[in-house]
Design an enzyme around this catalytic site. Sequence first.
Site, PDB file in Angstrom:
ATOM      1  N   ARG A  90      -3.984  26.799  19.957  1.00  0.00           N
ATOM      2  CA  ARG A  90      -4.632  25.389  19.231  1.00  0.00           C
ATOM      3  C   ARG A  90      -5.652  25.065  20.346  1.00  0.00           C
ATOM      4  O   ARG A  90      -6.787  24.925  20.009  1.00  0.00           O
ATOM      5  CB  ARG A  90      -3.679  24.383  18.998  1.00  0.00           C
ATOM      6  CG  ARG A  90      -4.401  23.007  18.548  1.00  0.00           C
ATOM      7  CD  ARG A  90      -3.879  22.164  17.875  1.00  0.00           C
ATOM      8  NE  ARG A  90      -4.315  20.926  17.643  1.00  0.00           N
ATOM      9  CZ  ARG A  90      -3.708  19.870  17.072  1.00  0.00           C
ATOM     10  NH1 ARG A  90      -2.702  19.878  16.694  1.00  0.00           N
ATOM     11  NH2 ARG A  90      -4.582  18.721  16.628  1.00  0.00           N
ATOM     12  N   ASN A 144      -0.531  25.256   8.597  1.00  0.00           N
ATOM     13  CA  ASN A 144      -2.284  25.242   8.499  1.00  0.00           C
ATOM     14  C   ASN A 144      -2.897  26.674   8.772  1.00  0.00           C
ATOM     15  O   ASN A 144      -2.121  27.264   9.600  1.00  0.00           O
ATOM     16  CB  ASN A 144      -2.565  24.314   9.557  1.00  0.00           C
ATOM     17  CG  ASN A 144      -2.977  22.758   8.903  1.00  0.00           C
ATOM     18  OD1 ASN A 144      -3.176  22.817   7.836  1.00  0.00           O
ATOM     19  ND2 ASN A 144      -2.658  21.864   9.724  1.00  0.00           N
ATOM     20  N   CYS A 165      -0.654  18.650   1.671  1.00  0.00           N
ATOM     21  CA  CYS A 165      -1.135  18.115   2.936  1.00  0.00           C
ATOM     22  C   CYS A 165      -1.029  16.539   2.746  1.00  0.00           C
ATOM     23  O   CYS A 165      -1.076  15.894   1.639  1.00  0.00           O
ATOM     24  CB  CYS A 165      -2.711  18.412   2.664  1.00  0.00           C
ATOM     25  SG  CYS A 165      -3.758  17.853   4.051  1.00  0.00           S
ATOM     26  N   HIS A 195      -8.657  20.065   2.823  1.00  0.00           N
ATOM     27  CA  HIS A 195      -9.443  19.334   4.083  1.00  0.00           C
ATOM     28  C   HIS A 195     -10.969  19.631   3.587  1.00  0.00           C
ATOM     29  O   HIS A 195     -11.657  19.605   4.424  1.00  0.00           O
ATOM     30  CB  HIS A 195      -9.260  20.069   5.421  1.00  0.00           C
ATOM     31  CG  HIS A 195      -7.833  19.706   5.992  1.00  0.00           C
ATOM     32  ND1 HIS A 195      -7.707  20.099   7.181  1.00  0.00           N
ATOM     33  CD2 HIS A 195      -7.012  19.133   5.349  1.00  0.00           C
ATOM     34  CE1 HIS A 195      -6.402  19.553   7.593  1.00  0.00           C
ATOM     35  NE2 HIS A 195      -6.136  18.838   6.580  1.00  0.00           N
ATOM     36  N   TYR A 243     -12.067  15.128   6.773  1.00  0.00           N
ATOM     37  CA  TYR A 243     -12.300  16.234   7.285  1.00  0.00           C
ATOM     38  C   TYR A 243     -13.791  16.803   7.168  1.00  0.00           C
ATOM     39  O   TYR A 243     -14.409  17.645   7.492  1.00  0.00           O
ATOM     40  CB  TYR A 243     -11.357  17.538   7.157  1.00  0.00           C
ATOM     41  CG  TYR A 243     -10.357  17.252   7.826  1.00  0.00           C
ATOM     42  CD1 TYR A 243     -10.319  18.259   8.905  1.00  0.00           C
ATOM     43  CD2 TYR A 243      -9.271  16.833   7.377  1.00  0.00           C
ATOM     44  CE1 TYR A 243      -9.126  18.091   9.780  1.00  0.00           C
ATOM     45  CE2 TYR A 243      -8.210  16.606   8.070  1.00  0.00           C
ATOM     46  CZ  TYR A 243      -8.160  17.413   9.390  1.00  0.00           C
ATOM     47  OH  TYR A 243      -6.789  17.359  10.163  1.00  0.00           O
TER      48      TYR A 243
HETATM   49  C1  G6P Z   1      -3.495  15.937   9.608  1.00  0.00           C
HETATM   50  C2  G6P Z   1      -3.853  17.236   8.692  1.00  0.00           C
HETATM   51  C3  G6P Z   1      -3.154  18.339   9.222  1.00  0.00           C
HETATM   52  C4  G6P Z   1      -3.006  18.220  10.758  1.00  0.00           C
HETATM   53  C5  G6P Z   1      -2.746  17.155  11.437  1.00  0.00           C
HETATM   54  C6  G6P Z   1      -2.969  17.240  12.775  1.00  0.00           C
HETATM   55  O1  G6P Z   1      -2.222  15.591   9.158  1.00  0.00           O
HETATM   56  O2  G6P Z   1      -3.758  16.915   7.432  1.00  0.00           O
HETATM   57  O3  G6P Z   1      -3.531  19.412   8.524  1.00  0.00           O
HETATM   58  O4  G6P Z   1      -2.279  19.595  11.156  1.00  0.00           O
HETATM   59  O5  G6P Z   1      -3.310  16.016  10.921  1.00  0.00           O
HETATM   60  O6  G6P Z   1      -2.149  16.300  13.590  1.00  0.00           O
HETATM   61  P1  G6P Z   1      -2.112  16.517  15.082  1.00  0.00           P
HETATM   62  O7  G6P Z   1      -1.235  15.235  15.480  1.00  0.00           O
HETATM   63  O8  G6P Z   1      -1.208  17.678  15.381  1.00  0.00           O
HETATM   64  O9  G6P Z   1      -3.574  16.528  15.740  1.00  0.00           O
END
Ligand code: G6P
Length: 420
Positions: A90, A144, A165, A195, A243
């Site tokens: 990531r 994702n 989601c 998103h 988003y």
């Molecule tokens: C939201 C989005 C998800 C994403 C997450 C990231 O829930 O809908 O798709 O993975 O945020 O959260 P994080 O704590 O991993 O940055």
Amino acid sequence: MKIAVIGGGSTYTPELLEGFFSLWQRLKPLKVSLYDINEEKLKIISEFLKRMIKKSNTEIEFSATLGLEEALKDADFIISQIRIGGLSARLQDESIPLKFGLLGQETTGPGGFANALRTIPVVLDIAKKIEKISPNAWLINFTNPSGIITETLSRYTKVKVLGLCNVAINLQNDLSSLLNVPMDDIFLDCFGLNHLTFTKRVFVRGKDVTEEVFKKIKEQVSRRISKKDKKIVETIKMFPNYYLQYYYFREEKIKELKKKPRRAKEVEKIEKILLKLYQDPDLNEKPKELSQRGGALYSTAAVNLISHLTGLQKGFQIINITNRGAISDLPEDSVVEMPVFIEKDRVQRCIIGKLPLEVRGTIQAVKAYEQLTIEAAVECSYRKALMALTQHPLVSSLTLAEKVLSKLIEANKKYFPKLS
Ligand code: G6P
């Protein structure tokens, strides 16, 4: 009933389990089986979940395994929440594009593209096992990029898949505070892709309250309703998925991201804290620190979907599902995000019709990007991968696409399909 969780070793899982407590009341006996490839994390999460179950006074039958087949056996529902390459991958997704002045984000733009290319081969392998071991189970996909992964599974496998989601349920929650009404009374008339959704109208118990919401948003800016969202609302006269900031305020967002530490780094720190907390033998409920992660209410969304599909309740839910003509400007076999009415196994799509001109181009371009990305991964096609990035609205350049793709391939040697 049995629920299998793929990626059960995630630090998010305690939140999911909390939702299962309410399911147990209505669906007992209930078995929950976690599967993960990370033995250490799986062990920590499992021990903690056992304490949570004990405290809950439910009799959930719990197990954890490193064997996927074992978790899938007799499953009625499978929840997928995996991250291929973990947080280090990531970090690359969020860093490499920024070097070229492009968006570095885990689900949107070139970062989401890299995530998809790593994940598609893995979910296709998992799907083969599901087809064999639990062909009648519903797969609820959170993995994702959720829309792309759900579409891959819908187009290339026989798995019964629906994508979820937490963004829609969070908008519902925010509007419920704004309007001071229960969340379940709110219906969002929305459409788009994961998103990348737009909410045209808001209803409370059938009454159209859109203008009231517009007015309230005009008057206030909150943690969830930012100045950028406000500007989008005023301009396109629809409520944006947050988003969308990456599309409509691209330059500002890229500048902002360059200044801040990468989210993967922050998440790494939060994970360390959470894993330490989970190992405390006196801890037996979800710690408040978990709310620092972005997945708020994902458990509620999953529990609602399971309740709908088992017939415990019927109603509307916003999910990712094959289009089948509901949105006339998008391919029939593509996956879209929109409200559906679910009554046991019957999932009925709302008819959206034509996309509004103001947003049609963006949605169609992103859908083309998504489909090219899926085909690039399935066919191992370099040309399709390059074209996916080239015509993504957040890249729009063959030169940049070529440069960023070459770096992403280099960084993801271990995971990408061999593109040629
Ligand atoms: C939201 C989005 C998800 C994403 C997450 C990231 O829930 O809908 O798709 O993975 O945020 O959260 P994080 O704590 O991993 O940055």
